[in-house]
Design an enzyme around this catalytic site. Structure first.
Site, short mmCIF file in Angstrom:
data_model
loop_
_atom_site.label_atom_id
_atom_site.label_comp_id
_atom_site.label_asym_id
_atom_site.label_seq_id
_atom_site.Cartn_x
_atom_site.Cartn_y
_atom_site.Cartn_z
N GLU A 171 0.81 -0.92 0.20
CA GLU A 171 0.54 0.08 0.43
C GLU A 171 0.48 1.12 0.01
O GLU A 171 0.37 1.80 1.14
CB GLU A 171 -1.17 -0.07 1.21
CG GLU A 171 -2.07 -1.59 0.95
CD GLU A 171 -3.12 -0.49 1.90
OE1 GLU A 171 -3.21 -0.24 2.56
OE2 GLU A 171 -3.83 -1.81 1.69
N GLU A 293 -4.69 -9.11 -0.77
CA GLU A 293 -5.87 -8.53 1.04
C GLU A 293 -7.01 -8.34 -0.26
O GLU A 293 -7.63 -7.61 -1.25
CB GLU A 293 -5.55 -7.35 1.35
CG GLU A 293 -4.11 -7.07 2.06
CD GLU A 293 -3.12 -6.22 2.54
OE1 GLU A 293 -4.73 -5.47 3.23
OE2 GLU A 293 -2.56 -6.17 2.99
O1 AHR Z 1 -5.41 -5.97 6.35
C1 AHR Z 1 -5.13 -5.57 7.20
C2 AHR Z 1 -4.72 -3.91 6.59
O2 AHR Z 1 -5.19 -3.61 5.29
C3 AHR Z 1 -3.46 -3.63 6.72
O3 AHR Z 1 -2.39 -3.62 7.10
C4 AHR Z 1 -3.58 -2.96 5.23
O4 AHR Z 1 -2.01 -3.07 3.80
C5 AHR Z 1 -4.71 -2.86 4.92
O5 AHR Z 1 -5.49 -1.67 4.84
#
Ligand code: AHR
Length: 479
Positions: A171, A293
């Site tokens: 991110e 994710e």
């Molecule tokens: O999964 C939780 C968080 O979500 C992670 O640390 C981040 O990459 C995303 O914003």
């Protein structure tokens, strides 16, 4: 509803689509996976035996670590050497708690060895240096004589480990440095240069991709850096509404059933549009889209630390899992890996723990029912289904596997699959629920569990599945 199966050769569904993610966040690593060698909770070298066994059962193929946002503040040298000497740091992203670094590189490889899965290590671009990243890769993978290989040996690991996947930042548009895509793309080119291949095994390098529908990020990073990457990530979480107003995980109203599912279904549009952009720069589809994710992001359980992201997991989350996996299968040509967030005790987890107790969530059971699709060939099909039904058909080793998710709240659905396949039913199992927020907890660990399914019938031409509402079914038939 009639579905016709074709005998066209389909893409292979990578087993890595069934990947998981474990961050230093709340009780995922500590308590969830790792309790330490001295714990009274049964463990092998600090890893919980019950959790490791449960994850092996769903054939966990790969585990992403150490973050997430934590990755861009993680300095790997803090997590090696004698535990009593390891630096204690503040986990600024997740609750401001003390991180004692007792779970570090060696412990991660011990965990993945016990799980029998590949590793996906996410490196630090946001606050780390090129040298730090280069040395970590050398520490993990260098077989011969070198400063980092020797340091690894001093810490008890003679042989190098295998690192299959390596992420260059997480991110980077947000918690990983708030960069602009052009800037990140150049940084990516620089950092990845030093992710050297020390052994014979090629490291699959993953660039930080967009958040949800940031198509400009995808376009710029692909334009500038595509030849230097093997994969590019995408993050999309299913929400009930606004980001800052997360709906409850249980006790929700019907409109939140539909809004969460709709948000999960958006994954299809996102992959389609991002793939179209990727096609501009990579028409051969060499670069994988890595959805590292995904999952439901709901309100934390009342009374728990808001920074720990501990949420319950209901039959609604099982629907999210099934619908999303079906979308990944459909895009198997482009989606090379996905990692649901996060394995234990965080967000849409497979497992919840409390002390020495453990429960498998409804989402866990979907991964169990769906594991038959790992490395199978997708069977393409056409026909009409309504918008509360989603399915996958694949084939492997002489068996055709059909999975159907009916996320209607009250209507049974019948699907007739016709085509080249009908034969002996060798397995038919499902999960279902009586109420839309049915879940497992420590007092009722088996409210939702896999049961045998008797709603399947076959003729010479057709396999028919009558699927109750709020159910996920997998049926296997001889080809
Ligand atoms: O999964 C939780 C968080 O979500 C992670 O640390 C981040 O990459 C995303 O914003």
């Amino acid at each position: 509803m009639k579905v016709t199966l074709t005998d066209q050769q389909g893409p292979k569904i990578s087993k890595y689509i069934y990947g998981h993610f474990a961050e230093h966040l709340g009780r995922c690593i500590y308590e969830g996976l790792y309790v330490g060698e001295d714990s009274s909770i049964p463990n092998v070298n600090g890893m919980r035996i019950d959790v490791v066994e449960a994850l092996k059962n769903i054939q966990i193929p790969v585990l992403r670590w150490p973050g997430g946002c934590f990755a861009d503040e993680y300095h790997w040298k803090d997590g090696i050497g004698p535990k009593e000497n390891r630096k204690k740091i503040v986990n600024t992203h997740w609750g401001g708690v003390t991180e004692n670094n007792h779970f570090g590189t060696h412990e991660f490889f011990e965990l993945t060895k016990q799980l029998g899965c590949e590793v996906y290590v996410n490196g630090n671009v946001g606050s780390g240096t090129v040298q730090e990243m280069q040395e970590w890769v050398e520490y993990m993978t260098m077989g011969g004589e070198s400063p980092m290989a020797n340091l690894r040996r001093e810490n008890g690991q003679e042989e190098p480990w295998s690192v299959k996947f390596f992420g260059v930042g997480n991110e980077s548009w947000g918690c990983g440095g708030n960069m602009r895509p052009e800037y990140y793309a150049d940084e990516y080119r620089r950092y990845q240069t030093y992710v050297r291949q020390y052994g014979t095994e090629k490291i699959y390098k993953i660039a930080c991709g967009p958040n949800i529908d940031d198509y400009n990020w995808m376009d710029k990073v692909m334009q500038i850096a595509a030849p230097f990457m093997d994969g590019i990530s995408l993050h999309h979480y299913a929400l009930t509404g606004e980001w800052l107003d997360k709906g409850p995980a249980t006790g929700f109203k019907e409109d939140h059933w539909w809004s969460l599912l709709k948000s999960a279904q958006k994954m299809d549009e996102l992959i389609t549009k991002h793939s179209t952009i990727m096609d501009k720069y990579d028409p051969e589809k060499r670069v994988g889209l890595i959805v590292d994710e995904w999952g439901s992001w709901l309100a934390v359980e009342p009374g728990t630390n808001p920074g720990f992201l501990y949420q319950q997991n209901t039959i609604r989350d099982a629907m999210v899992a099934a619908v999303t996996l079906n979308i990944f299968h459909k895009h198997a040509e482009r989606v090379h890996m996905a990692n649901i967030a996060q394995t234990v005790n965080v967000l849409q987890s497979m497992i919840l723990t409390e002390g020495d107790q453990m429960v498998k969530t409804p989402s866990y059971h979907v991964f169990d029912l769906y594991k038959v699709h790992q490395e199978a060939e997708l069977v393409s099909s056409y026909g009409e289904t309504d918008d509360t039904v989603s399915y996958t058909v694949s084939k492997k080793n002489g068996l055709v596997s059909i999975s159907v998710c009916n996320f209607s709240l009250d209507e049974e659905k019948t699907l007739d699959f016709s085509g080249a396949y009908s034969g002996k039913v060798v397995d038919a199992r499902y999960i279902t629920a009586e109420t839309m927020d049915a879940h497992n907890d420590f007092d009722h660990p088996e409210t939702i569990t896999i049961q045998s399914f008797d709603g399947v019938s076959t003729t010479d031409e057709t396999v028919s599945l009558t699927v109750p509402p709020m159910s996920v079914v997998t049926v296997q038939i001889e080809q």
